[in-house]
Design a protein around this motif. Structure first.
Motif, PDB file in Angstrom:
ATOM      1  N   LEU A  80       7.944 -16.130   7.924  1.00  0.00           N
ATOM      2  CA  LEU A  80       8.506 -17.242   8.689  1.00  0.00           C
ATOM      3  C   LEU A  80       9.425 -18.026   7.767  1.00  0.00           C
ATOM      4  O   LEU A  80       8.999 -18.482   6.697  1.00  0.00           O
ATOM      5  CB  LEU A  80       7.384 -18.132   9.226  1.00  0.00           C
ATOM      6  CG  LEU A  80       6.599 -17.534  10.398  1.00  0.00           C
ATOM      7  CD1 LEU A  80       5.233 -18.204  10.528  1.00  0.00           C
ATOM      8  CD2 LEU A  80       7.392 -17.657  11.689  1.00  0.00           C
ATOM      9  N   HIS A  81      10.691 -18.173   8.177  1.00  0.00           N
ATOM     10  CA  HIS A  81      11.707 -18.718   7.268  1.00  0.00           C
ATOM     11  C   HIS A  81      12.539 -19.794   7.964  1.00  0.00           C
ATOM     12  O   HIS A  81      13.431 -19.477   8.753  1.00  0.00           O
ATOM     13  CB  HIS A  81      12.618 -17.598   6.779  1.00  0.00           C
ATOM     14  CG  HIS A  81      13.650 -18.059   5.781  1.00  0.00           C
ATOM     15  ND1 HIS A  81      13.328 -18.403   4.485  1.00  0.00           N
ATOM     16  CD2 HIS A  81      14.987 -18.248   5.891  1.00  0.00           C
ATOM     17  CE1 HIS A  81      14.419 -18.759   3.841  1.00  0.00           C
ATOM     18  NE2 HIS A  81      15.437 -18.687   4.670  1.00  0.00           N
ATOM     19  N   PRO A  82      12.255 -21.083   7.716  1.00  0.00           N
ATOM     20  CA  PRO A  82      13.147 -22.134   8.223  1.00  0.00           C
ATOM     21  C   PRO A  82      14.487 -22.082   7.507  1.00  0.00           C
ATOM     22  O   PRO A  82      14.554 -21.806   6.303  1.00  0.00           O
ATOM     23  CB  PRO A  82      12.388 -23.436   7.888  1.00  0.00           C
ATOM     24  CG  PRO A  82      10.975 -23.015   7.639  1.00  0.00           C
ATOM     25  CD  PRO A  82      11.060 -21.634   7.061  1.00  0.00           C
ATOM     26  N   THR A  83      15.555 -22.337   8.242  1.00  0.00           N
ATOM     27  CA  THR A  83      16.888 -22.300   7.641  1.00  0.00           C
ATOM     28  C   THR A  83      17.781 -23.353   8.265  1.00  0.00           C
ATOM     29  O   THR A  83      17.656 -23.676   9.445  1.00  0.00           O
ATOM     30  CB  THR A  83      17.532 -20.904   7.804  1.00  0.00           C
ATOM     31  OG1 THR A  83      18.782 -20.865   7.138  1.00  0.00           O
ATOM     32  CG2 THR A  83      17.747 -20.564   9.277  1.00  0.00           C
ATOM     33  N   LEU A  84      18.672 -23.904   7.455  1.00  0.00           N
ATOM     34  CA  LEU A  84      19.668 -24.852   7.938  1.00  0.00           C
ATOM     35  C   LEU A  84      20.959 -24.109   8.236  1.00  0.00           C
ATOM     36  O   LEU A  84      21.372 -23.229   7.476  1.00  0.00           O
ATOM     37  CB  LEU A  84      19.925 -25.943   6.899  1.00  0.00           C
ATOM     38  CG  LEU A  84      18.767 -26.908   6.635  1.00  0.00           C
ATOM     39  CD1 LEU A  84      19.159 -27.922   5.557  1.00  0.00           C
ATOM     40  CD2 LEU A  84      18.345 -27.637   7.898  1.00  0.00           C
ATOM     41  N   ILE A  85      21.580 -24.480   9.354  1.00  0.00           N
ATOM     42  CA  ILE A  85      22.847 -23.873   9.767  1.00  0.00           C
ATOM     43  C   ILE A  85      23.895 -24.972   9.773  1.00  0.00           C
ATOM     44  O   ILE A  85      23.904 -25.833  10.654  1.00  0.00           O
ATOM     45  CB  ILE A  85      22.717 -23.235  11.160  1.00  0.00           C
ATOM     46  CG1 ILE A  85      21.577 -22.210  11.174  1.00  0.00           C
ATOM     47  CG2 ILE A  85      24.034 -22.587  11.578  1.00  0.00           C
ATOM     48  CD1 ILE A  85      21.242 -21.690  12.556  1.00  0.00           C
ATOM     49  N   ARG A  86      24.756 -24.965   8.768  1.00  0.00           N
ATOM     50  CA  ARG A  86      25.771 -26.022   8.646  1.00  0.00           C
ATOM     51  C   ARG A  86      26.692 -26.053   9.865  1.00  0.00           C
ATOM     52  O   ARG A  86      27.092 -25.006  10.373  1.00  0.00           O
ATOM     53  CB  ARG A  86      26.633 -25.798   7.404  1.00  0.00           C
ATOM     54  CG  ARG A  86      25.948 -26.104   6.075  1.00  0.00           C
ATOM     55  CD  ARG A  86      26.929 -25.800   4.956  1.00  0.00           C
ATOM     56  NE  ARG A  86      26.375 -25.989   3.635  1.00  0.00           N
ATOM     57  CZ  ARG A  86      26.625 -27.037   2.859  1.00  0.00           C
ATOM     58  NH1 ARG A  86      27.412 -28.007   3.310  1.00  0.00           N
ATOM     59  NH2 ARG A  86      26.107 -27.129   1.652  1.00  0.00           N
ATOM     60  N   LYS A  87      27.026 -27.256  10.297  1.00  0.00           N
ATOM     61  CA  LYS A  87      27.955 -27.448  11.404  1.00  0.00           C
ATOM     62  C   LYS A  87      28.934 -28.566  11.056  1.00  0.00           C
ATOM     63  O   LYS A  87      28.574 -29.530  10.386  1.00  0.00           O
ATOM     64  CB  LYS A  87      27.202 -27.803  12.700  1.00  0.00           C
ATOM     65  CG  LYS A  87      26.370 -26.665  13.267  1.00  0.00           C
ATOM     66  CD  LYS A  87      27.252 -25.543  13.773  1.00  0.00           C
ATOM     67  CE  LYS A  87      26.472 -24.362  14.276  1.00  0.00           C
ATOM     68  NZ  LYS A  87      27.321 -23.263  14.747  1.00  0.00           N
ATOM     69  N   ALA A  88      30.169 -28.409  11.542  1.00  0.00           N
ATOM     70  CA  ALA A  88      31.193 -29.408  11.247  1.00  0.00           C
ATOM     71  C   ALA A  88      31.174 -30.556  12.254  1.00  0.00           C
ATOM     72  O   ALA A  88      31.507 -31.693  11.922  1.00  0.00           O
ATOM     73  CB  ALA A  88      32.576 -28.753  11.235  1.00  0.00           C
ATOM     74  N   GLY A  89      30.793 -30.286  13.502  1.00  0.00           N
ATOM     75  CA  GLY A  89      30.856 -31.296  14.550  1.00  0.00           C
ATOM     76  C   GLY A  89      29.488 -31.831  14.931  1.00  0.00           C
ATOM     77  O   GLY A  89      28.497 -31.634  14.229  1.00  0.00           O
ATOM     78  N   THR A 129       7.408 -23.761  13.469  1.00  0.00           N
ATOM     79  CA  THR A 129       7.284 -22.549  12.656  1.00  0.00           C
ATOM     80  C   THR A 129       6.168 -21.657  13.176  1.00  0.00           C
ATOM     81  O   THR A 129       6.346 -20.442  13.338  1.00  0.00           O
ATOM     82  CB  THR A 129       7.032 -22.927  11.184  1.00  0.00           C
ATOM     83  OG1 THR A 129       8.153 -23.698  10.700  1.00  0.00           O
ATOM     84  CG2 THR A 129       6.858 -21.698  10.312  1.00  0.00           C
ATOM     85  N   VAL A 130       5.015 -22.252  13.456  1.00  0.00           N
ATOM     86  CA  VAL A 130       3.889 -21.457  13.959  1.00  0.00           C
ATOM     87  C   VAL A 130       4.224 -20.852  15.320  1.00  0.00           C
ATOM     88  O   VAL A 130       3.916 -19.685  15.588  1.00  0.00           O
ATOM     89  CB  VAL A 130       2.615 -22.321  14.031  1.00  0.00           C
ATOM     90  CG1 VAL A 130       1.487 -21.558  14.722  1.00  0.00           C
ATOM     91  CG2 VAL A 130       2.180 -22.746  12.636  1.00  0.00           C
ATOM     92  N   GLU A 131       4.877 -21.626  16.204  1.00  0.00           N
ATOM     93  CA  GLU A 131       5.226 -21.110  17.529  1.00  0.00           C
ATOM     94  C   GLU A 131       6.197 -19.934  17.437  1.00  0.00           C
ATOM     95  O   GLU A 131       6.174 -19.037  18.283  1.00  0.00           O
ATOM     96  CB  GLU A 131       5.830 -22.226  18.384  1.00  0.00           C
ATOM     97  CG  GLU A 131       4.823 -23.264  18.850  1.00  0.00           C
ATOM     98  CD  GLU A 131       3.739 -22.676  19.725  1.00  0.00           C
ATOM     99  OE1 GLU A 131       4.037 -21.767  20.526  1.00  0.00           O
ATOM    100  OE2 GLU A 131       2.577 -23.124  19.593  1.00  0.00           O
ATOM    101  N   THR A 132       7.047 -19.934  16.433  1.00  0.00           N
ATOM    102  CA  THR A 132       7.977 -18.817  16.249  1.00  0.00           C
ATOM    103  C   THR A 132       7.223 -17.518  16.040  1.00  0.00           C
ATOM    104  O   THR A 132       7.650 -16.446  16.489  1.00  0.00           O
ATOM    105  CB  THR A 132       8.912 -19.081  15.054  1.00  0.00           C
ATOM    106  OG1 THR A 132       9.533 -20.362  15.215  1.00  0.00           O
ATOM    107  CG2 THR A 132       9.996 -18.017  14.941  1.00  0.00           C
ATOM    108  N   TYR A 133       6.075 -17.604  15.367  1.00  0.00           N
ATOM    109  CA  TYR A 133       5.216 -16.435  15.181  1.00  0.00           C
ATOM    110  C   TYR A 133       4.414 -16.123  16.432  1.00  0.00           C
ATOM    111  O   TYR A 133       4.381 -14.971  16.901  1.00  0.00           O
ATOM    112  CB  TYR A 133       4.277 -16.673  13.999  1.00  0.00           C
ATOM    113  CG  TYR A 133       3.150 -15.665  13.897  1.00  0.00           C
ATOM    114  CD1 TYR A 133       3.377 -14.387  13.415  1.00  0.00           C
ATOM    115  CD2 TYR A 133       1.862 -16.007  14.309  1.00  0.00           C
ATOM    116  CE1 TYR A 133       2.343 -13.464  13.338  1.00  0.00           C
ATOM    117  CE2 TYR A 133       0.826 -15.092  14.236  1.00  0.00           C
ATOM    118  CZ  TYR A 133       1.068 -13.822  13.756  1.00  0.00           C
ATOM    119  OH  TYR A 133       0.047 -12.912  13.685  1.00  0.00           O
ATOM    120  N   LEU A 134       3.776 -17.137  17.019  1.00  0.00           N
ATOM    121  CA  LEU A 134       2.839 -16.900  18.108  1.00  0.00           C
ATOM    122  C   LEU A 134       3.511 -16.368  19.371  1.00  0.00           C
ATOM    123  O   LEU A 134       2.949 -15.516  20.062  1.00  0.00           O
ATOM    124  CB  LEU A 134       2.078 -18.192  18.439  1.00  0.00           C
ATOM    125  CG  LEU A 134       1.133 -18.732  17.367  1.00  0.00           C
ATOM    126  CD1 LEU A 134       0.502 -20.036  17.844  1.00  0.00           C
ATOM    127  CD2 LEU A 134       0.063 -17.718  17.020  1.00  0.00           C
TER     128      LEU A 134
END
Length: 364
Positions: free
Chosen positions: A92-101, A173-178
């Motif tokens: 399980l890997h949280p990640t930030l996705i950069r955005k300009a707006g 994070t847990v829900e992403t797995y379950l």
């Protein structure tokens, strides 16, 4: 095998459940476009490799406005990945996705511990199938905060489902797995230092999943034979004299590892855990702290498994960004989920090809 054949085989497998033939065709076009388009992975650029008139409009409708459900595709992708790679661990890997707006769904100011600064970004959690020579994402969730979910105008504009409620990062994070329902006997790994680690561990253990979780030094644990809880860092420091080198790894000098039998406070003693501290020889400060329910696994194997967490981060940068996992330019909740589903499939194609190439070289 040519890339074209790999894409065709994968799409035949994972898109078979889409109800219409045009949807299956568009899905294949989109995945192929993610793999072949150079530069920005916009729908316009993806459509440019197609010889079909009005491809851009058709692909935009397919991703943003069509009616297909992404979860059956992700479940089919999970089945495909487990067959291809014999997966036995999930990261399980949280990640930030950069955005300009400010209009992309879920975007806001997010703190990046790795960079030590706040970014304008979306916050997403991926579930990745992992082996030593293969990693690929199979499920995703957006972490939507109260600012987004309490704003009716932004909810309607991004078409966020009515049943979406604010969650902590740990719960997301847990829900992403379950929600994907992968095999409960496969190991689950996560770096939980930036979330409520105790809750994450309890919920994953309640699901029956074996865990290997990186924890913060401040997490309260109860050592075996004791009744009072202490900080994980203090327990590790007290047992540091028992650390020993772990051989059989590529690390040079060898990693030092120490273990302490523990449990979480307010949990039954018959659900024991093992805390593992990993550090480099001569290091004066605290090392990495990991908590696992697999005390039957040898230390060298546990150390190897911990390397899957940074491996996922590396592959997200090298392969995921190559296929546009973090490059969706639309603004809708549904569009984002469909894009990352198809980009995960494209990532799987490259991961499988990369896994096959060394074997082909060995047999040639």
């Amino acid at each position: 095998m040519r890339l074209h054949d790999d894409v065709t085989d994968l799409c035949t497998d994972i898109l078979a459940g889409l109800p219409r033939s045009d949807q299956r065709r568009r899905g294949t076009e989109y995945i192929r476009g993610l793999l072949l388009t150079r530069g920005r992975k916009s729908i316009r650029n993806i459509a440019a490799i197609s010889a079909e008139p009005a491809a851009e409009q058709a692909l935009h409708h397919f991703v943003s406005d069509s009616t297909w459900d992404w979860m059956p595709v992700r479940q089919a992708l999970t089945g495909h990945v487990t067959r291809v790679a014999n997966v036995s661990a999930w990261v399980l890997h949280p990640t930030l996705i950069r955005k300009a707006g400010t209009h992309s769904v879920g975007v806001g100011r997010k703190y990046s511990p790795g960079l030590g600064q706040s970014l304008n970004a979306q916050h997403a959690v991926g579930l990745w199938a992992a082996t030593p020579d293969f990693v690929a994402p199979v499920n995703w969730r957006l972490h939507l905060n109260e600012d987004w979910l309490a704003d009716e105008h932004r909810r309607r504009r991004a078409a966020i489902p009515d049943d979406m409620v604010a969650q902590s990062l740990g719960a997301c994070t847990v829900e992403t797995y379950l929600e994907l329902g992968v095999a409960a006997d496969d190991l689950v790994l996560v770096d939980a230092r930036e979330m409520e680690a105790g809750t994450v561990i309890r919920r994953l253990r309640a699901s029956g999943a074996p865990v290997l979780i990186r924890i913060p030094a401040g997490l309260r644990l109860v050592a075996a034979g004791r009744s009072a809880s202490e900080c994980a860092g203090a327990l590790a420091a007290a047992a540091r004299h028992s650390r020993r080198p772990v051989f059989g790894l590529t690390a040079n000098p060898p990693v030092l590892a120490g273990t302490v039998a523990v449990r979480l406070p307010s949990t039954r003693a018959h659900d024991p855990l093992l805390m593992v501290e990993l550090s480099a020889p001569g290091g004066s400060g605290p090392g990495q702290l990991w908590l696992t329910s697999r005390g039957d696994v040898g230390l060298a194997d546990l150390v190897r498994l911990t390397s899957l967490v940074p491996r996922v981060g590396h592959d997200l940068e090298m392969t995921g960004d190559r296929v546009g996992l973090r490059a969706f330019t639309g603004r809708s909740y549904r569009g984002w989920h469909r894009h990352v589903t198809l980009a995960s499939a494209a990532h799987t194609v490259l991961a499988a090809r990369g896994r096959a190439e060394p074997a082909l070289r060995r047999t040639s």
